[in-house]
Scaffold this active site. Structure first.
Site, mmCIF file in Angstrom:
data_model
loop_
_atom_site.group_PDB
_atom_site.id
_atom_site.type_symbol
_atom_site.label_atom_id
_atom_site.label_comp_id
_atom_site.label_asym_id
_atom_site.label_seq_id
_atom_site.Cartn_x
_atom_site.Cartn_y
_atom_site.Cartn_z
ATOM 1 N N GLU A 256 0.901 -1.156 0.000
ATOM 2 C CA GLU A 256 0.000 0.000 0.000
ATOM 3 C C GLU A 256 0.931 1.194 0.000
ATOM 4 O O GLU A 256 1.607 1.445 0.990
ATOM 5 C CB GLU A 256 -0.854 0.024 1.273
ATOM 6 C CG GLU A 256 -1.641 -1.240 1.524
ATOM 7 C CD GLU A 256 -2.785 -1.410 0.566
ATOM 8 O OE1 GLU A 256 -3.258 -0.390 0.037
ATOM 9 O OE2 GLU A 256 -3.193 -2.546 0.324
ATOM 10 N N CYS A 295 -2.040 8.763 3.340
ATOM 11 C CA CYS A 295 -1.863 8.205 2.003
ATOM 12 C C CYS A 295 -3.098 8.473 1.149
ATOM 13 O O CYS A 295 -3.030 8.461 -0.067
ATOM 14 C CB CYS A 295 -1.627 6.708 2.119
ATOM 15 S SG CYS A 295 -2.877 5.888 3.113
HETATM 16 P P1 NAP Z 1 8.915 4.693 3.833
HETATM 17 O O1 NAP Z 1 10.082 5.571 4.043
HETATM 18 O O2 NAP Z 1 8.756 4.068 2.499
HETATM 19 O O3 NAP Z 1 9.007 3.580 4.974
HETATM 20 C C1 NAP Z 1 8.016 2.644 5.126
HETATM 21 C C2 NAP Z 1 8.493 1.501 5.985
HETATM 22 O O4 NAP Z 1 9.504 0.779 5.289
HETATM 23 C C3 NAP Z 1 9.104 1.935 7.303
HETATM 24 O O5 NAP Z 1 8.672 1.048 8.315
HETATM 25 C C4 NAP Z 1 10.584 1.779 7.053
HETATM 26 O O6 NAP Z 1 11.283 1.556 8.243
HETATM 27 C C5 NAP Z 1 10.571 0.542 6.195
HETATM 28 N N1 NAP Z 1 11.799 0.286 5.461
HETATM 29 C C6 NAP Z 1 12.574 1.159 4.793
HETATM 30 N N2 NAP Z 1 13.613 0.499 4.248
HETATM 31 C C7 NAP Z 1 13.486 -0.808 4.571
HETATM 32 C C8 NAP Z 1 14.247 -1.977 4.327
HETATM 33 N N3 NAP Z 1 15.364 -1.952 3.587
HETATM 34 N N4 NAP Z 1 13.808 -3.152 4.835
HETATM 35 C C9 NAP Z 1 12.691 -3.214 5.562
HETATM 36 N N5 NAP Z 1 11.945 -2.133 5.851
HETATM 37 C C10 NAP Z 1 12.329 -0.941 5.349
HETATM 38 O O7 NAP Z 1 7.554 5.439 4.138
HETATM 39 P P2 NAP Z 1 7.203 6.375 5.363
HETATM 40 O O8 NAP Z 1 7.994 7.639 5.196
HETATM 41 O O9 NAP Z 1 7.295 5.661 6.649
HETATM 42 O O10 NAP Z 1 5.669 6.645 5.096
HETATM 43 C C11 NAP Z 1 5.184 7.650 4.250
HETATM 44 C C12 NAP Z 1 4.722 7.082 2.945
HETATM 45 O O11 NAP Z 1 3.824 6.019 3.167
HETATM 46 C C13 NAP Z 1 3.959 8.087 2.124
HETATM 47 O O12 NAP Z 1 4.466 8.050 0.824
HETATM 48 C C14 NAP Z 1 2.534 7.593 2.164
HETATM 49 O O13 NAP Z 1 1.769 7.909 1.019
HETATM 50 C C15 NAP Z 1 2.690 6.137 2.315
HETATM 51 N N6 NAP Z 1 1.540 5.520 2.971
HETATM 52 C C16 NAP Z 1 0.708 4.720 2.271
HETATM 53 C C17 NAP Z 1 -0.392 4.143 2.889
HETATM 54 C C18 NAP Z 1 -1.355 3.261 2.129
HETATM 55 O O14 NAP Z 1 -2.194 2.631 2.761
HETATM 56 N N7 NAP Z 1 -1.272 3.204 0.846
HETATM 57 C C19 NAP Z 1 -0.629 4.365 4.230
HETATM 58 C C20 NAP Z 1 0.234 5.175 4.930
HETATM 59 C C21 NAP Z 1 1.322 5.750 4.285
HETATM 60 P P3 NAP Z 1 12.155 2.710 8.941
HETATM 61 O O15 NAP Z 1 11.213 3.821 9.284
HETATM 62 O O16 NAP Z 1 12.710 2.039 10.140
HETATM 63 O O17 NAP Z 1 13.168 3.124 7.918
#
Ligand code: NAP
Length: 695
Positions: A256, A295
């Site tokens: 997502e 999101c």
């Molecule tokens: P993100 O930077 O992509 O991180 C998402 C998750 O991935 C975090 O838990 C992060 O952990 C983890 N992660 C990063 N690198 C990884 C790796 N190599 N291995 C395993 N896990 C890894 O996103 P965010 O900044 O947290 O969230 C914002 C984004 O999420 C926005 O773009 C938003 O649109 C989207 N979003 C989408 C939805 C939906 O339902 N579609 C819902 C909410 C948010 P760490 O934080 O520990 O790096």
């Protein structure tokens, strides 16, 4: 130094011995350190094995209904600690209104899945999908689709913006399916995830191994996962793509991700209409809630060409009236900061990219705003991650040029306004987002709604139509509900995290099972015609649930149908339809040989034929399902009925349960006249325990 956040693995709390490299997490408003996060030295492999063994075993001992009841108890335990969660959540920048989506929204997911699990799933361990398919003329060989749970672990990797709801929307269906979960929250808000997990652990309700928490990085995770495991990722599209490529082919990876959602103002929704007002209110809410870090927030407001200035004026007035930016702990604040200063800078970079692509800032500015501090004073807060609501306007030429407005997600209080000249163009603009979680349409004209929905449906996981009739009751553009799909095609990730029982099935495998009626009965807990049936013993209506068995049957005596009966029934009910009353007209009908008995007369008689009338364990008849009249019954025909116990579902919380009976009415030529399921409530014990004591 503040504490290093614990992880919860192998049913115990764990913290690193050496947290020298821990990531510092700060309060979004003040920049004060909240905690540190590190998983240095954590045995992730052992956590995965623990889920696959201990977690699978403990969840496998429970039925869907037992798991569903636990979800409700989890929700109650968390509800009792809501204030603690709210207080913690304020560090993330969340206002009390924002908490409604993350904290209360998470509780809502648990309650909904608890109730849906008990209403829509059997009190069993497999789910049947669709009807039985007969594969042999004599009924001895059938096929049926059956869902069984996946044997592995459901790993969820979550975004920072919903540390509770985002995790529970995946945990609830996985738990219901019987699959243990490992939660990996996003680092900036991991302390909220740790808090709700701690509350559940301390409640003592969690089955062993059913939930683990890894607070921090998960290096090497994808090497540990295999066929039978799932990864549910929520976050940015970029991270999703990187991680997807690391998953082995057998691992179900759903994502997502961010999405450039749209909200279309219909051509009929001119500024003097209730739809225009509702549109502006919704736009404001999506801009401000969670400081736009949703999101599902509206990134593109697509309005009829020429309406942009009126929209900007109306929105600016609402912002001036309603929005107070500041520390959520201060009285009167309606919009908090984004989660971190890094996130604030990222949003400002995205706004600049939108400006470079032709967007004009018509509301708000990129300068650091004056904000209301926790002590009530107003001023600058350089250590806080504050932004003003910002609205950019794009002219049609830039929209046509396919600019960054369809591609750049400014994950904060930012939206862009675009004009359209025809509905086809509006739909095309929606589609240029490359696949979205949600689009809303404000119109009171069904023709506009239908044209837009049929054009944009393929680009969206959800479409909300807003008008004067539902504006007050609408759950809102940006609020996924657990009953409906949350996810979307293309850029939105292709996942479907929510969606009622559909989401549960993501954690199960559908298999076509072929075999005899006896085998399919044993597997599904649903009696299949052709499996053993016993019509020789006690009348099944005399048997309480503890004694009733699948296949227990009553075969009735015959009853002859006369013309007199048909006329009496017609006069009594008023149903004098010609097929029952007029020989010539009935004969002219292609389906009837002449006057025939009412189907409802036959069903009523069948009840009279199979019933055991004395007080007993059968408490009520609550309906019929799947009723089909297959062969007309003429005066002189004789009918009889066979009633067979088909499915027995004891309720976990009541002294009774549901029994579904297979009913087949036949005529004296052995043709099937009608088939249906009779639904009854039956006591577990008879006489009931209390009566027995008095007797
Ligand atoms: P993100 O930077 O992509 O991180 C998402 C998750 O991935 C975090 O838990 C992060 O952990 C983890 N992660 C990063 N690198 C990884 C790796 N190599 N291995 C395993 N896990 C890894 O996103 P965010 O900044 O947290 O969230 C914002 C984004 O999420 C926005 O773009 C938003 O649109 C989207 N979003 C989408 C939805 C939906 O339902 N579609 C819902 C909410 C948010 P760490 O934080 O520990 O790096």
């Amino acid at each position: 130094m503040t504490r290093v956040l614990d992880s919860y693995v192998q049913d115990a709390w764990w913290s690193p011995d050496d947290a020298a490299d821990a990531v510092v997490v700060r309060d979004a408003s003040t920049g004060a350190e909240v905690c540190r996060v590190s998983t240095a030295g954590l045995d992730l492999a052992a956590a995965v094995v623990h889920a696959r063994t201990v977690g699978q075993r403990s969840l496998g001992a429970l039925t869907f209904h037992q798991r569903a009841l636990l979800l409700k108890q989890f929700a109650l335990a968390l509800t009792a600690c809501k204030d603690e969660l709210y207080a913690l959540s304020a560090h993330t920048g969340a206002t009390s209104r924002d908490n409604l989506s993350d904290i209360d929204g998470g509780l809502g997911v648990l309650f909904t899945y608890s109730s849906k699990g008990r209403r829509e799933l059997p009190n069993a361990q497999v789910v049947v999908d669709g009807p039985a398919e007969p594969l042999a003329k004599d009924g001895s060989f059938l096929g049926r689709h059956v869902y069984t749970r996946l044997p592995g672990v459901a790993v969820q990797i979550n975004a920072f913006n919903f540390p509770m709801w985002g995790a529970l929307e995946k945990f609830a269906p996985a738990f219901l399916a019987g699959v243990p979960t490992i939660v990996k929250p996003a680092t900036p808000t991991a302390y909220v995830a740790e808090a709700w997990v701690r509350i559940l652990v301390e409640s003592g309700l969690l089955p062993a191994g059913s939930l683990q928490l890894v607070s921090g990085a998960v290096p090497g995770l994808f090497d540990l996962l295999d066929l039978g495991d799932t990864v549910g990722f929520t976050g940015s599209a970029g991270t999703a793509e990187r991680l997807r490529s690391q998953a082995k082919p057998g691992v179900r990876f759903t994502s997502e991700t961010d999405s450039i959602n749209a909200s279309v103002l219909g051509p009929d929704a001119t500024p003097d209409t209730p739809e225009f007002d509702a549109y502006v209110r919704q736009l404001l809410s999506e801009l401000v809630t969670k400081a736009g870090q949703k999101c599902t927030a509206i990134r593109r407001a697509i309005v009829p060409e020429g309406v942009q200035p009126a929209l900007a004026t109306a929105l600016a007035a609402k912002i001036a009236e309603r929005v107070v930016v500041g520390d959520p702990r201060a009285e009167g604040v309606t919009m908090g900061p984004v989660v971190s200063t890094a996130q604030r800078d990222e949003v400002l970079r995205s706004v600049r990219a939108l400006q470079d692509a032709g967007g004009r800032l018509v509301i708000g500015s990129t300068a650091p705003p004056d904000i209301r501090r926790a002590d009530g004073t107003t001023g600058q807060a350089p250590d806080g991650a504050f932004l003003e609501p910002m609205v950019l306007a794009f002219d049609a030429a830039h929209a046509e040029a396919g600019a960054a407005v369809h591609e750049v997600e400014a994950f904060g209080p930012v939206t862009s306004v675009l004009g359209y000249r025809s509905l086809a163009e509006a739909a095309d603009l929606v589609g240029r987002g490359g696949g979205s979680l949600v689009t809303s349409i404000a119109t009171h004209d069904p023709a506009v709604a239908v044209e837009l929905i049929t054009r944009v449906g393929a680009y969206n996981g959800r479409v909300l139509v807003l008008d004067r009739d539902d504006a007050r009751t609408s759950t809102g553009h940006g609020s996924p509900v657990p009953h409906l799909v949350h996810g979307g095609p293309g850029r939105a990730g292709g996942g479907e995290e929510l969606g009622g029982i559909r989401a549960v099935l993501h954690y199960m495998q559908r298999t076509a099972v072929q075999g005899s009626p006896r085998m399919l009965t044993a597997l599904t807990g649903v009696w299949h015609a052709g499996a053993e049936a016993d019509a020789t013993g006690t009348h099944p209506f005399r048997k309480p649930l503890t004694q009733l068995r699948l296949g227990d049957r009553i075969e009735s005596a015959e009853r002859e149908v006369t013309l007199d009966d048909i006329e009496t029934f017609a006069a009594f009910t008023g149903d004098t339809f010609y097929a029952h009353m007029d020989e010539a007209a009935a004969s002219a009908n292609p389906f009837f040989p002449g006057r025939v008995a009412h189907g409802y007369l036959l069903v009523s008689w069948a009840a009279g034929l199979f019933v055991d009338p004395d007080p007993g364990p059968v408490l009520a008849n609550y309906g019929l399902e799947n009723l089909r009249f297959l062969t007309p019954v003429s005066p002189g025909d004789r009918i009889r009925v066979a009633l067979t116990a088909k499915q027995i579902t004891p309720r976990e919380t009541d002294e009774y349960g549901e029994v579904r009976w297979d009913a087949v009415i036949r005529n004296d030529r052995d043709e099937v006249v009608a088939e249906y399921d009779v639904l009854t409530l039956v006591a577990k014990e008879w006489p009931p325990a209390a009566q027995e004591a008095t007797a």
